[in-house]
Each structure stands twice: as C-alpha cells, then as structure tokens.
Enzyme design. Structure first.
Site, PDB file in Angstrom:
ATOM      1  N   PHE A 127       5.085  -6.907  17.709  1.00  0.00           N
ATOM      2  CA  PHE A 127       3.978  -7.633  18.324  1.00  0.00           C
ATOM      3  C   PHE A 127       3.052  -8.178  17.235  1.00  0.00           C
ATOM      4  O   PHE A 127       3.112  -7.760  16.073  1.00  0.00           O
ATOM      5  CB  PHE A 127       3.225  -6.681  19.267  1.00  0.00           C
ATOM      6  CG  PHE A 127       2.130  -7.323  20.064  1.00  0.00           C
ATOM      7  CD1 PHE A 127       2.417  -8.317  20.991  1.00  0.00           C
ATOM      8  CD2 PHE A 127       0.810  -6.940  19.894  1.00  0.00           C
ATOM      9  CE1 PHE A 127       1.399  -8.914  21.729  1.00  0.00           C
ATOM     10  CE2 PHE A 127      -0.207  -7.531  20.623  1.00  0.00           C
ATOM     11  CZ  PHE A 127       0.092  -8.525  21.538  1.00  0.00           C
ATOM     12  N   ASN A 134       0.127  -7.747  16.290  1.00  0.00           N
ATOM     13  CA  ASN A 134      -0.802  -6.894  15.540  1.00  0.00           C
ATOM     14  C   ASN A 134      -0.097  -5.852  14.676  1.00  0.00           C
ATOM     15  O   ASN A 134      -0.753  -5.030  14.049  1.00  0.00           O
ATOM     16  CB  ASN A 134      -1.784  -6.193  16.497  1.00  0.00           C
ATOM     17  CG  ASN A 134      -1.096  -5.230  17.461  1.00  0.00           C
ATOM     18  OD1 ASN A 134       0.082  -4.926  17.332  1.00  0.00           O
ATOM     19  ND2 ASN A 134      -1.843  -4.751  18.443  1.00  0.00           N
ATOM     20  N   LYS A 135       1.243  -5.890  14.636  1.00  0.00           N
ATOM     21  CA  LYS A 135       1.981  -4.863  13.911  1.00  0.00           C
ATOM     22  C   LYS A 135       2.099  -5.191  12.417  1.00  0.00           C
ATOM     23  O   LYS A 135       1.816  -6.306  11.976  1.00  0.00           O
ATOM     24  CB  LYS A 135       3.377  -4.690  14.528  1.00  0.00           C
ATOM     25  CG  LYS A 135       3.358  -4.187  15.972  1.00  0.00           C
ATOM     26  CD  LYS A 135       2.696  -2.831  16.087  1.00  0.00           C
ATOM     27  CE  LYS A 135       2.935  -2.163  17.431  1.00  0.00           C
ATOM     28  NZ  LYS A 135       2.319  -2.849  18.566  1.00  0.00           N
ATOM     29  N   ILE A 136       2.559  -4.201  11.638  1.00  0.00           N
ATOM     30  CA  ILE A 136       2.699  -4.378  10.196  1.00  0.00           C
ATOM     31  C   ILE A 136       3.674  -5.517   9.889  1.00  0.00           C
ATOM     32  O   ILE A 136       3.427  -6.354   9.023  1.00  0.00           O
ATOM     33  CB  ILE A 136       3.150  -3.063   9.545  1.00  0.00           C
ATOM     34  CG1 ILE A 136       2.030  -2.020   9.658  1.00  0.00           C
ATOM     35  CG2 ILE A 136       3.525  -3.278   8.073  1.00  0.00           C
ATOM     36  CD1 ILE A 136       2.432  -0.625   9.215  1.00  0.00           C
TER      37      ILE A 136
END
Length: 365
Positions: free
Chosen positions: A178, A180-182
């Site tokens: 997604f 907002n992930k790393i």
C-alpha cells in the site's frame, strides 16, 4: 501538514510506468510482474514470490491454497490490522485471538500454544510496526502440533531475525505494498514461500483457477488477485533503492529516540537483540493515557499541522469480532495509549524536531 506517511517516488518509477504505457502492457501481463516477483523473492531470501493486488488478498490466497475452511481455526494476535482476521473469515474459518507481548506488540508464543485446539490449522504471527514476531518460538510450537505458519509482514519489509529477512521463515509470508508502506506499488501485495507446490497452487488460484499450462482451462474456482504490470513497475523501481530506504528510516528512528528518550511518560519502540526492526511507523505508548485522551492528543497535534494515528484497536473491540467479555490486557493497554508518529523518507530533521517538540509540549499540559 507533516504527514504520517508519504511514498518516495524519485527513482525509476516514472520511467518504468511510461514503458508500460508506451508498450500498452498495463494489465496483469508484462515483464515487470515477473521481474518484480524475482527481485522481491531475492530480497527476502525466498525461492518464490507471488504478486497480488493487495496485502489482504495475499493473506487470503495462502489460506485458500492450504484448503483452510469451515470448522478450522487460525490463531491470530488480537492487536493487528483487521485484514489479518478478515482473511480467515473469508475462508469460513474462525480466527482465535491471543494477547501480545508488551515490548514488541507481537503475538505471545506462550499464549499461542495455550490457544491450540484439535481444530487449529494455522497461525498468523504479525510483524507489527516493523518488529518481527518471535518466529523461532512460534515455528517450534507449530511444528510440534502440525500447524502451518503464515507470517504477516505487511509492515515489516526488510526486517530480520538472526540475520535472515522476513519472507524466508515459516511456510509462507504475506506482504502489503500500500502507498504508506516501506515498499509500495500503490496498491499491491505478495506472498513469499520456499514451497514450490504451494507457490504453484497460489499462482493457479490467483488467476481465476486457470491451469498454468493450458489457457482458459479452469480447474478450480479461483480469484482475480493479480497485480498489474504498472504496479509491478513501481515496485521494481522501489526495490532498486530498498537498502537506502531502510537506512534512512533507521536514521529517522534514531533522531526520534534521541529527542524523546528523556520523556518519562513515553515508552519508545524496542528491538530485541536477535532482530532488526524496520521503522515503518515510529510508534510510542504514553504512560497512563486513556483511549479518549490519546484521541484528543491526535486532535491537538493535528491542529499544529502534525498528522499522527492511533495504534490499532484490539480486534475483540471491533463490531465484526466483538467479544465484550474477553480480556486481552496487554493489547487493550497498547491500543488505548499507542500513537504512531510521522515516518517517511520525505521528513527533514527539522520536521522530526517539530513533531517531538509538539508531542512533548502536549504531554506537559
């Protein structure tokens, strides 16, 4: 506004996406899918990676491939994003909740063992906020009881246990990409595994149950869980800067540690010596804070231009899984007093200092 998360897209993302557009390979076929799967498997130290359209479908795909269904139980930490439990319910199975450890926020292995019944088919330890679960202990217990271990590493890309990266432990590991992930593909997910037969089964179910060797011959009722070539193109570009991204997040966490360590009301993220925690969202708990007070703290910080978010609500408090008489004291305390601070590559040192000053000031009032 200092946002809690923001994707960093300064590498080859635009170049690779434009290649998809120019070639017209924009759907679920194209070179970037196979290239991304291969590169991500290598990055995790796994033999196979199966790309999906999000992290929830990645979890469901593993469970479906294992044949988990009605009458089965799957042990899940009570403190996690709801998708972990939802994927179990999609199969008609029942998630069985256990409390978490106070220092890592992850599944307590002793409570996992106590929750095992003759109906237990699998366990899903979650690497919450970037700290790996105790996979060594959980895997040992699971092996004794013949239980499949499916690691949920949606929030822990690049985390390590005894020098091995998550994605290489247990039977399979599910990831989310997604925004907002790393690592991000916009929306997307993947499953890694070292089991060739399981990988093949997941590939079949991912593509509507179509035989992998015979086009349009469908052997099973499957799902449309395929990642697009465009999403994989973004993911491949992200992987090219993976180590750099992890290192920068470590720097951000160290600055938070330095600026907040003197505040006696705050419990900062911990790392056990055998693990490398990756800093997806730098998450603290506030001593003695109620859920209402924590929510007001989030409002107060937002009024100063700082976006934060609460730690997940324990699943037994949520309407789909409500258990009003159940008690999970560690998760209840963490869920009420936890707050995640801005953690992304676009933060400046001044941004982090601003967040810490505002947080400390709000707690002093």
């Amino acid at each position: 506004m200092i946002h809690i998360a923001s994707p960093e897209l300064s590498g080859n993302e635009k170049l690779y996406v434009n290649e998809c557009l120019d070639s017209t390979w924009i759907s679920s076929s194209g070179r970037f899918i196979t290239d991304f799967e291969r590169a991500f498997a290598d990055a995790c130290g796994a033999k196979h990676a199966i790309a999906t359209n999000n992290g929830t479908t990645a979890l469901h795909l593993v469970l479906a491939a294992l044949g988990i269904g009605p009458g089965d139980e799957v042990v899940v930490p009570v403190l996690t994003y709801i998708a972990t439990a939802n994927a179990v319910r999609y199969c008609g199975a029942e998630p069985v909740f256990v409390d978490v450890e106070p220092d890592t926020m992850n599944m307590d292995p002793r409570l996992f063992e106590a929750a095992i019944t003759p109906r237990t088919r699998a366990v899903i330890p979650v690497d919450l906020y970037g700290h790996p679960a105790d996979m060594v202990a959980i895997a040992a217990i699971a092996e004794l009881h013949g239980i499949a271990v499916i690691e949920d590493s949606a929030e822990a890309h690049g985390a390590e246990i005894n020098g091995g990266r998550v994605g290489s432990f247990g039977l399979a590991t599910a990831f989310s990409f997604f925004g907002n992930k790393i690592l991000t593909t916009g929306e997307g997910g993947a499953v890694t595994t070292n089991d060739a037969a399981l990988a093949s089964r997941m590939r079949l179910l991912r593509g509507q149950g179509m035989d992998l060797e015979r086009r349009y011959w469908f052997t099973d009722v499957g799902y449309n869980y395929r990642m697009t070539n465009i999403a994989a193109a973004i993911g491949l570009a992200q992987l090219e800067r993976f180590d750099e991204s992890l290192a920068r997040r470590d720097q951000i966490a160290k600055q938070y540690d330095a600026l907040l360590s003197g505040n006696a009301r705050l419990a900062l993220p911990e790392s056990r010596p055998e693990v490398r925690r990756v800093n997806w969202l730098y998450t603290v708990t506030v001593e003695g804070l109620s859920a209402d007070e924590r929510d007001q703290l989030i409002v107060d910080l937002a009024s100063e231009g700082i976006e934060t978010r609460p730690v997940f609500h324990p699943l037994h408090h949520l309407p789909p899984y409500l258990q009003p008489d159940a008690s999970f004291p560690v998760a209840e305390r963490l869920g009420a007093s936890g707050i995640s601070l801005p953690t992304h590559l676009g933060l400046s040192e001044n941004d982090i200092a601003t967040v810490c000053e505002a947080l400390s000031g709000a707690l002093d009032t």
